[in-house]
Structure formats: structure tokens, C-alpha cells
Design a protein around this motif. Sequence first.
Motif, PDB file in Angstrom:
ATOM      1  N   ARG A  53       0.827  -1.206   0.000  1.00  0.00           N
ATOM      2  CA  ARG A  53       0.000   0.000   0.000  1.00  0.00           C
ATOM      3  C   ARG A  53       0.864   1.259   0.000  1.00  0.00           C
ATOM      4  NH1 ARG A  53      -2.896  -0.979   4.316  1.00  0.00           N
ATOM      5  NH2 ARG A  53      -1.698   0.302   5.715  1.00  0.00           N
ATOM      6  N   HIS A  54       1.917   1.288   0.812  1.00  0.00           N
ATOM      7  CA  HIS A  54       2.792   2.450   0.857  1.00  0.00           C
ATOM      8  C   HIS A  54       3.583   2.583  -0.437  1.00  0.00           C
ATOM      9  CE1 HIS A  54       2.409   4.084   4.943  1.00  0.00           C
ATOM     10  NE2 HIS A  54       1.989   2.867   5.224  1.00  0.00           N
ATOM     11  N   ASN A  55       3.940   1.475  -1.062  1.00  0.00           N
ATOM     12  CA  ASN A  55       4.650   1.508  -2.336  1.00  0.00           C
ATOM     13  C   ASN A  55       3.745   2.065  -3.427  1.00  0.00           C
ATOM     14  OD1 ASN A  55       6.842   1.052  -4.083  1.00  0.00           O
ATOM     15  ND2 ASN A  55       5.966  -0.879  -4.722  1.00  0.00           N
ATOM     16  N   ARG A  56       2.479   1.700  -3.428  1.00  0.00           N
ATOM     17  CA  ARG A  56       1.530   2.205  -4.426  1.00  0.00           C
ATOM     18  C   ARG A  56       1.314   3.697  -4.269  1.00  0.00           C
ATOM     19  NH1 ARG A  56      -0.026   0.149  -8.829  1.00  0.00           N
ATOM     20  NH2 ARG A  56      -2.088   0.955  -8.569  1.00  0.00           N
ATOM     21  N   LYS A  57       1.375   4.187  -3.026  1.00  0.00           N
ATOM     22  CA  LYS A  57       1.197   5.620  -2.797  1.00  0.00           C
ATOM     23  C   LYS A  57       2.284   6.421  -3.488  1.00  0.00           C
ATOM     24  CE  LYS A  57      -0.532   5.667   1.781  1.00  0.00           C
ATOM     25  NZ  LYS A  57      -0.352   6.137   3.141  1.00  0.00           N
TER      26      LYS A  57
END
Length: 79
Positions: A53-57
Amino acid sequence: MPRNYKPDPRGKQYRKYDETTIKKALEEFKTTPNISISAIAKKYNINKSVLYRHNRKTMKKQGGQNALDDDTKRHIIQY
């Protein structure tokens, strides 16, 4: 008078991860070739869905779809 929010005590309590640890794990994922998010999640003891999720952000572009493609935009700007 505004209402003060009180979370449901029976609700799921999510684990709070340290932001520096998440950033360090994502940096390692970006710099190290041929390593998966799962392997890094095990190494740093972070849930892989949190890392994903943080990588997609960081990868996500802001805004919706463009009405014109890049070639058409350049053509209009040029003329």
C-alpha cells in the motif's frame, strides 16, 4: 458542540508501524534487484499489504484520466 469520536472498543486494532522502518524497507525494495515485497516484509517484520500500500502511494499519479494523449497535447501546443 461537535461530537468527540470514540472508536468502538470491540473493533479491530491495527498494528502501528514506524514510518522510518517502512521507508527503509521501501528503499531496500527499490534499490535491491530481484527481491520481493514478501521477503522484505519478513525481514522487517511488517505485513506485506502495508508495504504494498505504501509503495503504491509513491508510484500513483494524482488526478484522473487524461482526455488527450501526450502526442495530441504536444501537437496542439506546437500549433
